[in-house]
Motif scaffolding. Structure first.
Motif, PDB file in Angstrom:
ATOM      1  N   UNK A  96       0.827  -1.210   0.000  1.00  0.00           N
ATOM      2  CA  UNK A  96       0.000   0.000   0.000  1.00  0.00           C
ATOM      3  C   UNK A  96       0.862   1.262   0.000  1.00  0.00           C
ATOM      4  N   UNK A  97       1.809   1.330   0.947  1.00  0.00           N
ATOM      5  CA  UNK A  97       2.630   2.532   1.063  1.00  0.00           C
ATOM      6  C   UNK A  97       3.558   2.742  -0.122  1.00  0.00           C
ATOM      7  N   UNK A  98       4.299   1.710  -0.498  1.00  0.00           N
ATOM      8  CA  UNK A  98       5.289   1.843  -1.575  1.00  0.00           C
ATOM      9  C   UNK A  98       4.654   2.253  -2.909  1.00  0.00           C
ATOM     10  N   UNK A  99       3.559   1.613  -3.346  1.00  0.00           N
ATOM     11  CA  UNK A  99       2.906   2.050  -4.584  1.00  0.00           C
ATOM     12  C   UNK A  99       1.932   3.218  -4.376  1.00  0.00           C
ATOM     13  N   UNK A 100       1.827   3.690  -3.144  1.00  0.00           N
ATOM     14  CA  UNK A 100       0.956   4.828  -2.781  1.00  0.00           C
ATOM     15  C   UNK A 100      -0.478   4.582  -3.273  1.00  0.00           C
ATOM     16  N   UNK A 101      -1.059   3.475  -2.828  1.00  0.00           N
ATOM     17  CA  UNK A 101      -2.406   3.113  -3.253  1.00  0.00           C
ATOM     18  C   UNK A 101      -3.467   3.722  -2.342  1.00  0.00           C
ATOM     19  N   UNK A 102      -4.651   3.850  -2.887  1.00  0.00           N
ATOM     20  CA  UNK A 102      -5.762   4.505  -2.200  1.00  0.00           C
ATOM     21  C   UNK A 102      -6.487   3.527  -1.275  1.00  0.00           C
ATOM     22  N   UNK A 103      -5.780   3.066  -0.245  1.00  0.00           N
ATOM     23  CA  UNK A 103      -6.334   2.135   0.743  1.00  0.00           C
ATOM     24  C   UNK A 103      -6.369   2.819   2.107  1.00  0.00           C
ATOM     25  N   UNK A 104      -7.475   2.642   2.813  1.00  0.00           N
ATOM     26  CA  UNK A 104      -7.608   3.184   4.168  1.00  0.00           C
ATOM     27  C   UNK A 104      -7.501   2.025   5.156  1.00  0.00           C
TER      28      UNK A 104
END
Length: 314
Positions: A96-104
């Motif tokens: 999630x963090x590395x690809x900067x995905x839109x996950x909460x």
């Protein structure tokens, strides 16, 4: 003035994400076999086709959420903070963090107020873990109104975020009509000139109670509601340091890596001032009633008032 509501922010989250999903069909919710506790069961009842219970497999849950985000969905992946932020840290970081995905990422039952479940479930490191991930927003709402506003803001925000929920019910402190929530901007709940108390999450209402009690003794306490720990409202913190001289931070979290450390880092770069950090001091929690544990660790109105007096030499 809006209605005074006493409700656990985990329940407010369940209600808020369900309400948001009625307007946004891309919202999906994932849980790891704790839907009744995290209150995602509220969402499940309303939108069973948009709810995924992965079972006791938090790392897989984060991976599934990441995949859904790449397809245009807005996933809220929930479990106890010890599991969503702790057990699944590597997946949160890399998927999630590395690809900067839109996950909460949602961490419920954080802090010692989890109570009888004991140290293994009382996550006191989640804010530090999530703060360390580049680009991760970290939010710890104080009450029902703030949780509702935070969920709406996260639906609109494009990027990874961590949302912290509490187990115990808390009285409203943000039910005033001019309340406005903005990511990265703290709120001044009480103005004061003698000292500032910057609090987050469950501790905000306790800070307000302490300030109101101390006012009767002639002590003027400024109370800041720091709902967004990352990015931190550095301007508000520096202003408080300049105008009141000292700051006390209060969090239901280890003082290492949490709000207190974030405030210290910000001030050493802008306006060095004395900071007293209230929280757990490099120790684990233990089993017991949640409210009693908060008192034991001094994380209550009485404990805050005592620390204010000590800081002021009274």
């Amino acid at each position: 003035m809006a209605e005074m509501i006493k409700k656990a922010t985990r329940e407010s989250f369940g209600l808020a994400v369900t309400a948001a999903a009625k307007e946004n069909p891309n919202i999906v919710v994932l849980d790891a076999d704790l839907a009744q506790a995290t209150k995602t069961a509220i969402f499940k009842k309303a939108f069973p086709e948009r709810f995924v219970d992965v079972g006791i497999a938090e790392c897989n849950m984060i991976g599934i959420a990441a995949g859904l985000a790449t397809c245009g969905k807005i996933p809220f992946a929930a479990s106890f903070a010890m599991f969503s932020a702790g057990r699944a840290f590597e997946q949160v970081r890399n998927s999630i963090g590395y690809p900067h995905l839109n996950v909460k990422v949602v961490g419920s039952h954080a802090g010692v107020s989890v109570g009888e479940d004991g140290a293994t479930h009382q996550c006191l490191e989640d804010i530090a873990l999530m703060r360390s991930i580049p680009g991760m927003v970290v939010i710890n709402p104080a009450d029902h109104y703030e949780m509702t506003a935070a969920v709406r803001a996260l639906v609109d925000y494009q990027g990874p975020a961590y949302l912290r929920l509490c187990r115990l019910p808390v009285e409203s402190v943000n039910n005033n009509d001019d309340y406005r929530f903005e990511l990265g901007k703290g709120i001044t709940l009480r103005d004061g000139s003698d000292i500032t108390v910057a609090a987050t999450g469950l501790m905000v209402s306790e800070a307000v109670k302490a300030a109101d009690a101390l006012k009767a003794e002639g002590i003027s306490v400024r109370v800041l509601d720091i709902h967004t720990i990352k990015p931190l409202d550095k301007e508000l913190i520096a202003k408080a340091a300049r105008e009141t001289g000292k700051i006390i931070t209060v969090e239901e979290h280890n003082i290492i890596g949490g709000l207190g450390e974030a405030v210290c880092s910000a001030l050493c770069e802008s306006y060095p001032a004395p900071v007293i950090r209230m929280g757990t001091h490099d120790c684990f929690g233990h089993s017991g009633p949640g409210a009693e544990l908060l008192k034991e660790f001094g994380l209550c109105a009485e404990g805050i008032a005592k620390t204010v007096k000590q800081a002021l030499g009274k």
